[in-house]
Design a protein around this motif. Structure first.
Motif, PDB file in Angstrom:
ATOM      1  N   MET A   8       0.841  -1.198   0.000  1.00 30.91           N
ATOM      2  CA  MET A   8       0.000   0.000   0.000  1.00 30.91           C
ATOM      3  C   MET A   8       0.876   1.249   0.000  1.00 30.91           C
ATOM      4  O   MET A   8       0.626   2.194  -0.753  1.00 30.91           O
ATOM      5  N   ARG A   9       1.898   1.258   0.826  1.00 33.75           N
ATOM      6  CA  ARG A   9       2.743   2.447   0.929  1.00 33.75           C
ATOM      7  C   ARG A   9       3.528   2.697  -0.363  1.00 33.75           C
ATOM      8  O   ARG A   9       3.654   3.831  -0.801  1.00 33.75           O
ATOM      9  N   THR A  10       4.092   1.646  -0.938  1.00 33.51           N
ATOM     10  CA  THR A  10       4.925   1.853  -2.127  1.00 33.51           C
ATOM     11  C   THR A  10       4.093   2.036  -3.388  1.00 33.51           C
ATOM     12  O   THR A  10       4.494   2.770  -4.287  1.00 33.51           O
TER      13      THR A  10
ATOM     14  N   GLU B   1       9.157   5.391  -0.841  1.00 34.50           N
ATOM     15  CA  GLU B   1      10.366   4.758  -1.359  1.00 34.50           C
ATOM     16  C   GLU B   1      10.391   3.267  -1.052  1.00 34.50           C
ATOM     17  O   GLU B   1      10.079   2.842   0.064  1.00 34.50           O
ATOM     18  N   ALA B   2      10.761   2.468  -2.038  1.00 37.25           N
ATOM     19  CA  ALA B   2      10.870   1.020  -1.866  1.00 37.25           C
ATOM     20  C   ALA B   2      11.981   0.695  -0.871  1.00 37.25           C
ATOM     21  O   ALA B   2      12.997   1.391  -0.801  1.00 37.25           O
ATOM     22  N   GLY B   3      11.763  -0.353  -0.094  1.00 38.54           N
ATOM     23  CA  GLY B   3      12.776  -0.832   0.844  1.00 38.54           C
ATOM     24  C   GLY B   3      12.602  -0.357   2.277  1.00 38.54           C
ATOM     25  O   GLY B   3      13.340  -0.778   3.151  1.00 38.54           O
ATOM     26  N   ILE B   4      11.647   0.500   2.539  1.00 34.80           N
ATOM     27  CA  ILE B   4      11.375   0.969   3.901  1.00 34.80           C
ATOM     28  C   ILE B   4      10.211   0.128   4.428  1.00 34.80           C
ATOM     29  O   ILE B   4       9.076   0.279   4.001  1.00 34.80           O
ATOM     30  N   LEU B   5      10.501  -0.785   5.353  1.00 32.61           N
ATOM     31  CA  LEU B   5       9.535  -1.785   5.808  1.00 32.61           C
ATOM     32  C   LEU B   5       8.774  -1.347   7.057  1.00 32.61           C
ATOM     33  O   LEU B   5       9.381  -1.058   8.077  1.00 32.61           O
ATOM     34  N   PRO B   6       7.449  -1.331   6.992  1.00 33.17           N
ATOM     35  CA  PRO B   6       6.652  -1.067   8.196  1.00 33.17           C
ATOM     36  C   PRO B   6       6.585  -2.361   9.012  1.00 33.17           C
ATOM     37  O   PRO B   6       6.126  -3.377   8.507  1.00 33.17           O
TER      38      PRO B   6
ATOM     39  N   ASP C 115      14.826   0.183   7.590  1.00 33.95           N
ATOM     40  CA  ASP C 115      15.399   0.465   6.278  1.00 33.95           C
ATOM     41  C   ASP C 115      16.029  -0.814   5.735  1.00 33.95           C
ATOM     42  O   ASP C 115      16.980  -1.335   6.298  1.00 33.95           O
ATOM     43  N   ALA C 116      15.463  -1.332   4.653  1.00 34.01           N
ATOM     44  CA  ALA C 116      15.992  -2.545   4.028  1.00 34.01           C
ATOM     45  C   ALA C 116      16.478  -2.249   2.611  1.00 34.01           C
ATOM     46  O   ALA C 116      16.612  -3.156   1.785  1.00 34.01           O
ATOM     47  N   ARG C 117      16.767  -0.978   2.328  1.00 29.76           N
ATOM     48  CA  ARG C 117      17.300  -0.629   1.014  1.00 29.76           C
ATOM     49  C   ARG C 117      18.712  -1.177   0.891  1.00 29.76           C
ATOM     50  O   ARG C 117      19.483  -1.124   1.845  1.00 29.76           O
ATOM     51  N   ARG C 118      19.032  -1.691  -0.268  1.00 31.78           N
ATOM     52  CA  ARG C 118      20.380  -2.226  -0.499  1.00 31.78           C
ATOM     53  C   ARG C 118      21.415  -1.124  -0.320  1.00 31.78           C
ATOM     54  O   ARG C 118      21.255  -0.016  -0.804  1.00 31.78           O
ATOM     55  N   GLY C 119      22.471  -1.447   0.398  1.00 29.44           N
ATOM     56  CA  GLY C 119      23.554  -0.501   0.591  1.00 29.44           C
ATOM     57  C   GLY C 119      23.318   0.536   1.665  1.00 29.44           C
ATOM     58  O   GLY C 119      24.178   1.388   1.888  1.00 29.44           O
ATOM     59  N   GLU C 120      22.183   0.501   2.324  1.00 26.27           N
ATOM     60  CA  GLU C 120      21.872   1.462   3.385  1.00 26.27           C
ATOM     61  C   GLU C 120      21.894   0.742   4.735  1.00 26.27           C
ATOM     62  O   GLU C 120      21.496  -0.419   4.831  1.00 26.27           O
TER      63      GLU C 120
END
Length: 126
Positions: A91-93, A99-104, A119-124
């Protein structure tokens, strides 16, 4: 078992023991662990690899059932079951263009507007 999983399991063991003694209704909202296949399906379903600490949490409990006593985390938050995490992430994305990769992973019971994110973004850093 990874170090993250061991630490999370040990901490939850202490929390659960206290809850069972002092707040049985809250202890009753803890869901059983999520299976490895459920975790993998959730990751594949949204195309995001979960951080190790989040996977460790889900290996202990697949979130909390909503109801009396469910907001046992700080600030009255409740941990989302995997299916709710996936639904809210989509729903959020998709609908909210977040932004993709930010998990609730936690929210106030019944409230989809605010909560805690990982934050599950690659490289972050998560």
């Amino acid at each position: 078992m990874s170090d993250d999983t061991q630490r999370v399991a040990a901490a939850w063991g202490r929390i659960e023991a206290w809850l069972r003694e002092h707040a049985a209704a809250s202890a009753d909202v803890l869901r059983p662990p999520a299976g490895e296949a459920d975790i993998a399906a959730a990751e594949a379903g949204i195309g995001v690899e979960f951080p190790a600490a989040l996977v460790a949490w889900y290996r202990v409990h697949d979130g909390f059932d909503e109801g009396h006593g469910c907001g046992i985390l700080p600030s009255g938050m409740t941990m989302l079951p995997l299916t709710d995490l996936v639904d809210e992430y989509r729903m959020r994305t998709r609908d909210w263009e977040r932004e993709a990769g930010i998990l609730p992973f936690a929210r106030t019971a019944g409230d989809t507007w605010s909560g805690w994110y990982m934050d599950a973004r690659r490289g972050e850093p998560s």
